[in-house]
Scaffold this motif. Structure first.
Motif, PDB file in Angstrom:
ATOM      1  N   TYR A  51       0.875  -1.172   0.000  1.00  0.00           N
ATOM      2  CA  TYR A  51       0.000   0.000   0.000  1.00  0.00           C
ATOM      3  C   TYR A  51       0.913   1.224   0.000  1.00  0.00           C
ATOM      4  N   VAL A  59      -1.709   2.492  10.090  1.00  0.00           N
ATOM      5  CA  VAL A  59      -2.961   2.682   9.363  1.00  0.00           C
ATOM      6  C   VAL A  59      -2.995   1.785   8.125  1.00  0.00           C
ATOM      7  N   SER A  60      -1.876   1.725   7.389  1.00  0.00           N
ATOM      8  CA  SER A  60      -1.804   0.888   6.188  1.00  0.00           C
ATOM      9  C   SER A  60      -2.075  -0.573   6.527  1.00  0.00           C
ATOM     10  N   GLU A  62      -3.617  -1.825   9.294  1.00  0.00           N
ATOM     11  CA  GLU A  62      -4.971  -2.036   9.813  1.00  0.00           C
ATOM     12  C   GLU A  62      -6.015  -1.983   8.701  1.00  0.00           C
ATOM     13  N   ARG A  63      -5.804  -1.098   7.725  1.00  0.00           N
ATOM     14  CA  ARG A  63      -6.774  -0.975   6.642  1.00  0.00           C
ATOM     15  C   ARG A  63      -6.790  -2.199   5.730  1.00  0.00           C
ATOM     16  N   HIS A  64      -5.626  -2.794   5.499  1.00  0.00           N
ATOM     17  CA  HIS A  64      -5.547  -3.809   4.457  1.00  0.00           C
ATOM     18  C   HIS A  64      -5.257  -5.226   4.932  1.00  0.00           C
ATOM     19  N   GLU A 279     -14.955  -2.034   3.895  1.00  0.00           N
ATOM     20  CA  GLU A 279     -15.049  -0.816   4.704  1.00  0.00           C
ATOM     21  C   GLU A 279     -13.776  -0.589   5.513  1.00  0.00           C
ATOM     22  N   LYS A 280     -13.174  -1.666   5.992  1.00  0.00           N
ATOM     23  CA  LYS A 280     -11.918  -1.532   6.738  1.00  0.00           C
ATOM     24  C   LYS A 280     -10.835  -0.955   5.839  1.00  0.00           C
ATOM     25  N   ALA A 281     -10.865  -1.310   4.557  1.00  0.00           N
ATOM     26  CA  ALA A 281      -9.878  -0.812   3.592  1.00  0.00           C
ATOM     27  C   ALA A 281     -10.261   0.543   3.010  1.00  0.00           C
ATOM     28  N   ALA A 282     -11.345   1.134   3.498  1.00  0.00           N
ATOM     29  CA  ALA A 282     -11.817   2.453   3.050  1.00  0.00           C
ATOM     30  C   ALA A 282     -12.132   2.468   1.564  1.00  0.00           C
TER      31      ALA A 282
END
Length: 307
Positions: A51, A59-60, A62-64, A279-282
């Motif tokens: 990412y 953040v990267s 947790e999102r992916h 949604e977690k990955a925005a």
């Protein structure tokens, strides 16, 4: 004692341990012709997924992390997330074959496609429901010297990174549309350090260290629990351009790309389990993409003289 008697006693002491060895088990014969065969599939090669580090590594991750785990399970591939320190390092690692699947903004994709032949195969649907996004030009609300874009002339500008789309390129395009060129600013600074660059721009404006900043849509919300966002004013929103995308490094096997693409396209926002991953990955979904989808970004890069 006669020397012959002494010699006899010494011989007895030497022979006693040898006699005791008769109770030990017989040596085990090993047949080296019997060998266990190792399955070739027992050690899968790692497919690296990165990412672009616009946010902190935390953040990267947790999102992916859920998306990466889903892709691994759906494809049977050993996919692992790696974390380049900077935008430039991300591009270099992709060129060197150290990143197999790149999740990046359209600016970075356009540059890597031209320089190393990265192949785009998918793009995301943003949380807004569009396959496009824009940037924000921000100032402190109580800055009396900046009320319009024209007022940014001669001011200090902090941007995310020289390869950031929403955090630099899109804002630069808006400034150009209003007659402002890079040399018209007293200073242009790119956020320092690895990752977390969007946050750094916002904090730099909030603290008053810079007059104007550029970030991507949605970045402000990341700091809602850390600063008073009412003190940040959105001076302008840039036009929206084709969004974030997935590209494969040159040489990555077609069957790997096909498997990853199929797993991505199978994600259904109406499926509760899939919705949680998305949604977690925005993002709201992943759809097909082709190189010409990003022509508007390439045109902006040329107009800004950044190619």
């Amino acid at each position: 004692m006669h020397w012959r008697h002494i010699l006899l006693l010494l011989c007895c002491f030497v022979l006693l341990p040898i006699a005791g060895c008769g109770d030990q088990p017989a040596p085990l014969k090993v047949d080296l012709s019997e060998r266990e065969k190792v399955s070739p599939g027992s050690h899968q090669p790692v497919i690296t997924y990165a990412y672009l580090p616009q946010f902190s590594h935390t953040v990267s991750f947790e999102r992916h992390q859920r998306l990466v785990r889903y892709l691994s399970e759906a494809t049977g591939l050993n996919i692992q997330q790696v974390f380049p320190e900077t935008f430039h390092e991300h591009m270099l690692m992709l060129d060197q074959g150290k990143i197999d699947i790149s999740y990046a903004n359209p600016f970075v994709y356009s540059m890597t496609a031209e320089q190393s032949g990265a192949r785009v195969f998918a793009k995301i649907i943003e949380v807004t429901g569009e396959a496009a996004f824009g940037g924000l030009i921000i100032t402190r609300r109580d800055n009396p010297d900046i009320q319009t874009i024209a007022d940014c002339r001669g001011k200090r500008w902090i941007a995310v990174d020289r390869f950031s789309a929403g955090g630099y390129l899109f804002g630069l395009g808006t400034f150009l549309d209003h007659g402002l060129r890079p040399e018209d600013f007293s200073q242009i600074v790119f956020a320092p350090g690895p990752g977390g660059k969007q946050e750094s721009v916002i904090l730099g404006i909030y603290a008053g260290r810079y007059d104007v900043g550029t970030v991507r849509e949605g970045a402000l919300e990341l700091l809602a629990d850390r600063i008073d966002l009412a003190q940040i004013r959105i001076l302008a929103r840039t036009p929206r351009y084709p969004g974030w995308n997935y590209a494969a490094r040159p040489g990555l096997a077609k069957e790997v790309v096909d498997a990853v693409r199929a797993a991505m396209f199978a994600l259904d926002y109406e499926n509760p389990a899939h919705r949680e991953i998305l949604e977690k990955a925005a993002l709201r979904g992943i759809i097909a993409a082709k190189p010409e989808d990003f022509d508007a970004v390439r045109d902006l890069i040329r107009r800004a003289g950044l190619h």
